[in-house]
Design a protein around this motif. Structure first.
Motif, PDB file in Angstrom:
ATOM      1  N   GLU A 149     -60.516  -0.331  25.589  1.00  0.00           N
ATOM      2  CA  GLU A 149     -61.029  -1.576  26.161  1.00  0.00           C
ATOM      3  C   GLU A 149     -60.433  -1.821  27.543  1.00  0.00           C
ATOM      4  O   GLU A 149     -61.130  -2.256  28.472  1.00  0.00           O
ATOM      5  N   ALA A 150     -59.129  -1.545  27.689  1.00  0.00           N
ATOM      6  CA  ALA A 150     -58.491  -1.705  29.000  1.00  0.00           C
ATOM      7  C   ALA A 150     -59.090  -0.742  30.016  1.00  0.00           C
ATOM      8  O   ALA A 150     -59.293  -1.096  31.190  1.00  0.00           O
ATOM      9  N   ARG A 151     -59.382   0.484  29.576  1.00  0.00           N
ATOM     10  CA  ARG A 151     -59.996   1.444  30.491  1.00  0.00           C
ATOM     11  C   ARG A 151     -61.389   0.998  30.908  1.00  0.00           C
ATOM     12  O   ARG A 151     -61.780   1.139  32.080  1.00  0.00           O
ATOM     13  N   GLU A 152     -62.165   0.472  29.944  1.00  0.00           N
ATOM     14  CA  GLU A 152     -63.492  -0.038  30.284  1.00  0.00           C
ATOM     15  C   GLU A 152     -63.393  -1.176  31.281  1.00  0.00           C
ATOM     16  O   GLU A 152     -64.184  -1.268  32.230  1.00  0.00           O
ATOM     17  N   HIS A 153     -62.412  -2.044  31.067  1.00  0.00           N
ATOM     18  CA  HIS A 153     -62.217  -3.150  32.001  1.00  0.00           C
ATOM     19  C   HIS A 153     -61.825  -2.631  33.384  1.00  0.00           C
ATOM     20  O   HIS A 153     -62.307  -3.136  34.409  1.00  0.00           O
ATOM     21  N   GLU A 154     -60.977  -1.608  33.394  1.00  0.00           N
ATOM     22  CA  GLU A 154     -60.553  -1.024  34.667  1.00  0.00           C
ATOM     23  C   GLU A 154     -61.733  -0.380  35.381  1.00  0.00           C
ATOM     24  O   GLU A 154     -61.884  -0.509  36.605  1.00  0.00           O
ATOM     25  N   ARG A 155     -62.582   0.333  34.607  1.00  0.00           N
ATOM     26  CA  ARG A 155     -63.761   0.942  35.219  1.00  0.00           C
ATOM     27  C   ARG A 155     -64.708  -0.121  35.772  1.00  0.00           C
ATOM     28  O   ARG A 155     -65.306   0.054  36.844  1.00  0.00           O
ATOM     29  N   ALA A 156     -64.841  -1.244  35.029  1.00  0.00           N
ATOM     30  CA  ALA A 156     -65.706  -2.322  35.510  1.00  0.00           C
ATOM     31  C   ALA A 156     -65.156  -2.917  36.803  1.00  0.00           C
ATOM     32  O   ALA A 156     -65.913  -3.201  37.740  1.00  0.00           O
ATOM     33  N   LEU A 157     -63.828  -3.097  36.858  1.00  0.00           N
ATOM     34  CA  LEU A 157     -63.222  -3.629  38.081  1.00  0.00           C
ATOM     35  C   LEU A 157     -63.411  -2.668  39.254  1.00  0.00           C
ATOM     36  O   LEU A 157     -63.679  -3.101  40.385  1.00  0.00           O
TER      37      LEU A 157
END
Length: 363
Positions: A149-157
């Protein structure tokens, strides 16, 4: 497998285990302890500690394994209290070592009793360790999900940052190139309006200047929106409505008439779509059919509403102008958002006909 089915199978195994390891006479007390210990497994997921304590009496009367070990395993999965688990394992070992009546336990060899207690305690730690291992597996799965989830958030950012840079670059290009050139058009049109002697030339220059100024105003709003880049909310350009149609036709630079009407209660999205359809159709007439006249018809009935824009054949050759050919595609996409249709086709008289048709009540 459903949890209820698993619990039912464990209860059946516990009953079979109790029956096979029953020594001596089946007294009412022993029967009650066995029934409570086995049936309590149905509640092991909600009350693991209570269910474990309910299995201790039957361990005192018979050498059972399924019920107490199942309860210990469930408790080890549910709790992180290591001292509690160690104490429960010792209670289970004590119940399995003692015999009823208690006086019989201490009348035998105490060394053998101690050895039996250590052996039973070691055996009791097996379900505890298995339960803790399963708990650790759940923790790892949860942590992996959090990392993903953190990686997905990082990719979105990161995607937002890239998009922000692209928007900023586009805003600079629009401001430095497009806005500058449109400004020059407005200035030249103003000069032509002052210098022209013929009324038709002055009116044409006035129309060009007015359209250029309106275009500049919209460009400024678009540049401001692009520079926002998803940050603070930016005030958008006031969206056109049906009330702006007369002004649109007056500034179109062609001879056009507006007839008919639409319901006053149609949504703002529908009003904007109608406005953009007329705007694009009149722009195409001005670009591709010089000297043509246009007619804009608004219509509605009980189930549908729409607009029809028709133009006559051009009276003079058209000047080749750059075109992205995206205008009609955009109108079809706008119509689809209203669950409607957009069609554009030539007429037998040499003109062109564009029609938007949408069901009433759409947003």
């Amino acid at each position: 497998m459903p949890p209820r089915a698993v619990d039912a199978g464990l209860v059946a195994l516990a009953v079979l285990d109790a029956w096979l390891n029953l020594f001596g006479e089946l007294t009412p007390l022993v029967l009650v302890c066995a029934v409570i210990g086995c049936a309590g497994l149905f509640l092991r997921r909600r009350f693991p500690l209570t269910v474990f304590l309910l299995t201790l009496p039957m361990s005192l009367f018979m050498e059972v394994v399924v019920a107490p070990f199942t309860a210990l395993y469930t408790l080890a999965v549910a709790t992180r209290n290591r001292p509690l688990l160690a104490g429960c394992a010792m209670l289970n070992a004590a119940a399995g070592t003692l015999s009823w009546p208690l006086s019989d336990t201490f009348s035998t060899d105490r060394t053998w009793t101690l050895i039996l207690f250590v052996y039973t305690l070691a055996t009791a730690f097996a379900p505890v360790l298995c339960g803790q291992l399963v708990q650790a597996g759940h923790d790892v799965e949860r942590q992996l999900a959090e990392v993903e989830e953190a990686r997905e958030h990082e990719r979105a950012l990161y995607s937002q940052a890239v998009l922000a840079r692209e928007r900023a670059q586009l805003a600079r290009e629009m401001h430095d190139v497009v806005s500058h050139q449109v400004s020059l058009i407005a200035v030249q049109a103003g000069a032509l309006q002052v210098a022209a002697k013929e009324p038709d030339a002055r009116e044409a220059a006035r129309t060009i200047r007015s359209l250029s100024v309106n275009t500049l105003d919209e460009l400024r709003h678009m540049v401001t929106l692009l520079r926002a880049s998803g940050g603070k909310e930016t005030e958008l350009t006031p969206q056109p409505t049906l009330a702006d149609l007369q002004q649109l036709i007056a500034n179109s630079g062609i001879e056009a008439i507006l007839t008919g009407e639409l319901p006053a209660d149609i949504s703002t999205t529908a009003q904007r779509t109608v406005y953009r359809t007329i705007q694009e159709a009149l722009t195409n007439v001005r670009k591709h059919a010089p000297g043509a006249r246009a007619a804009v018809l608004l219509w509605h009935d009980a189930h549908h509403f729409g607009v029809i824009v028709t133009n006559t054949a051009p009276t003079r050759p058209a000047v080749a102008l750059p075109s992205s050919r995206q205008g009609l595609i955009g109108l079809r996409e706008r119509a689809e958002l209203l669950h409607g249709t957009f069609t554009a086709e030539p007429t037998p008289e040499g003109g062109y006909r564009a029609e938007l048709r949408a069901p009433a009540g759409t947003d």
